[in-house]
Design a protein around this motif. Sequence first.
Motif, PDB file in Angstrom:
ATOM      1  N   ARG A  81       0.834  -1.193   0.000  1.00  0.00           N
ATOM      2  CA  ARG A  81       0.000   0.000   0.000  1.00  0.00           C
ATOM      3  C   ARG A  81       0.876   1.253   0.000  1.00  0.00           C
ATOM      4  N   PRO A  82       0.934   1.990  -1.122  1.00  0.00           N
ATOM      5  CA  PRO A  82       1.634   3.276  -1.118  1.00  0.00           C
ATOM      6  C   PRO A  82       0.814   4.318  -0.358  1.00  0.00           C
ATOM      7  N   SER A  83       1.490   5.216   0.326  1.00  0.00           N
ATOM      8  CA  SER A  83       0.791   6.320   0.982  1.00  0.00           C
ATOM      9  C   SER A  83       0.406   7.348  -0.069  1.00  0.00           C
ATOM     10  N   PRO A  84      -0.759   7.998   0.083  1.00  0.00           N
ATOM     11  CA  PRO A  84      -1.199   8.966  -0.923  1.00  0.00           C
ATOM     12  C   PRO A  84      -0.296  10.188  -1.057  1.00  0.00           C
ATOM     13  N   LYS A  85       0.363  10.604   0.018  1.00  0.00           N
ATOM     14  CA  LYS A  85       1.046  11.894  -0.009  1.00  0.00           C
ATOM     15  C   LYS A  85       2.549  11.839   0.245  1.00  0.00           C
ATOM     16  N   SER A  86       3.023  10.956   1.134  1.00  0.00           N
ATOM     17  CA  SER A  86       4.344  11.166   1.730  1.00  0.00           C
ATOM     18  C   SER A  86       5.485  10.418   1.069  1.00  0.00           C
ATOM     19  N   ALA A  89       4.152   0.818   2.283  1.00  0.00           N
ATOM     20  CA  ALA A  89       4.085  -0.203   3.323  1.00  0.00           C
ATOM     21  C   ALA A  89       3.837  -1.548   2.664  1.00  0.00           C
ATOM     22  N   SER A  90       4.622  -2.555   3.031  1.00  0.00           N
ATOM     23  CA  SER A  90       4.414  -3.902   2.505  1.00  0.00           C
ATOM     24  C   SER A  90       4.471  -4.894   3.659  1.00  0.00           C
ATOM     25  N   CYS A 148       1.868   4.673  -7.090  1.00  0.00           N
ATOM     26  CA  CYS A 148       2.502   5.391  -5.985  1.00  0.00           C
ATOM     27  C   CYS A 148       2.051   6.844  -5.955  1.00  0.00           C
ATOM     28  N   GLY A 149       1.440   7.247  -4.859  1.00  0.00           N
ATOM     29  CA  GLY A 149       1.091   8.648  -4.662  1.00  0.00           C
ATOM     30  C   GLY A 149       0.252   9.209  -5.788  1.00  0.00           C
ATOM     31  N   LEU A 193       4.694   2.690 -10.762  1.00  0.00           N
ATOM     32  CA  LEU A 193       3.847   1.532 -10.504  1.00  0.00           C
ATOM     33  C   LEU A 193       4.632   0.498  -9.706  1.00  0.00           C
ATOM     34  N   ILE A 194       3.994  -0.110  -8.705  1.00  0.00           N
ATOM     35  CA  ILE A 194       4.615  -1.161  -7.916  1.00  0.00           C
ATOM     36  C   ILE A 194       4.032  -2.498  -8.343  1.00  0.00           C
ATOM     37  N   SER A 195       4.913  -3.486  -8.527  1.00  0.00           N
ATOM     38  CA  SER A 195       4.458  -4.852  -8.792  1.00  0.00           C
ATOM     39  C   SER A 195       5.104  -5.784  -7.782  1.00  0.00           C
ATOM     40  N   VAL A 196       4.407  -6.876  -7.479  1.00  0.00           N
ATOM     41  CA  VAL A 196       4.878  -7.846  -6.501  1.00  0.00           C
ATOM     42  C   VAL A 196       4.841  -9.235  -7.114  1.00  0.00           C
ATOM     43  N   VAL A 197       5.952  -9.963  -6.981  1.00  0.00           N
ATOM     44  CA  VAL A 197       6.003 -11.376  -7.363  1.00  0.00           C
ATOM     45  C   VAL A 197       6.484 -12.172  -6.163  1.00  0.00           C
ATOM     46  N   GLU A 198       6.327 -13.484  -6.220  1.00  0.00           N
ATOM     47  CA  GLU A 198       6.668 -14.312  -5.066  1.00  0.00           C
ATOM     48  C   GLU A 198       8.156 -14.512  -4.900  1.00  0.00           C
ATOM     49  N   ASN A 199       8.895 -14.547  -6.009  1.00  0.00           N
ATOM     50  CA  ASN A 199      10.329 -14.882  -5.959  1.00  0.00           C
ATOM     51  C   ASN A 199      11.150 -13.693  -6.445  1.00  0.00           C
TER      52      ASN A 199
END
Length: 304
Positions: free
Chosen positions: A32-37, A41-42, A288-289, A295-301
């Motif tokens: 979750r990116p913060s809207p402003k700062s 957080a992951s 992000c913001g 853009l944030i992406s998440v993978v398992e490995n």
Amino acid sequence: SGGSGVVLMWFIKSREVAFRFYGHYDYVNNVRPSPKSGLVASSCDSKTIRIWKYYPSKTTKDAIELSTPISAVCATEEDQRVFIGTEKSILELTTTNSEDQVIELVDLPESGTLKSLFSSKDGGELYLFKSNGALSKYSLGHRKFVVQLAPNSTIKEMFLSPNDSCTILFHENGEVWFCDLNYKLFPDGQRPFHEKAASCGQFSPDGSLFCSGGNDKRIGIWDVEQKELIRILFPHPSQLTRAVWSPSQKFIVSSCFDPVIRVWDARTGVLLRKLVRHKINVENLSFCGNFDSWLISVVENPYL
């Protein structure tokens, strides 16, 4: 390597990975990116939350260790409060440059696992959805639940509008339900579209539009006020895992059970570009913001 988690930040125009955030040692289940700062957080299955600072510098803070697994994370609009949902309770995280403090707000009923957590725009209420279909609303001012609905296994997901105008529920038969803030269905709010329950969705930043994606390989764009389907984005090669709006609402970015991230023109439905860097499925996406470019992406490995 197996089971390790990495968070990637993309620069969309160049289709390149800008930053890699290493540090989790298990499956990353929330970002979750913060809207402003300029913070991200992951959390991961090993009961750890990490706070990342991506702008203006690329430093990170020490991990925050919790005693129970993390199910969901949300923040108020101005980054004033961060809420963490675990298997047993809702926590509030206060983070500063010098100290992080975690406060327990309320215990959760034992039945069902917390699946979704949203904060109202003013931070006065929390909206909760559990895996057994139970819906509830918690008042932070009164420190009590003001709405608690019995479990309903036909309800598969819940979303709160960013302007607190309504909630949206996914029904197991593929319908998208438009409801009020107490989860009561509007008279004309029951809308069929997907073949089965939608697998992902998100409100646009201003709350006027909503996108839903499902195992029918399609994304539907909805006019929230009119409760009407106005556009369809397809095809995808497999079931959708994520569909998110860009901050400007010009783009929708999607992922499915393949390694490709797709960028769509939200107004025309045209596929604009593909981001190809991963070798396995993309699990999570988030902008992000206020930047369409990040853009944030998440993978398992982390090595794939």
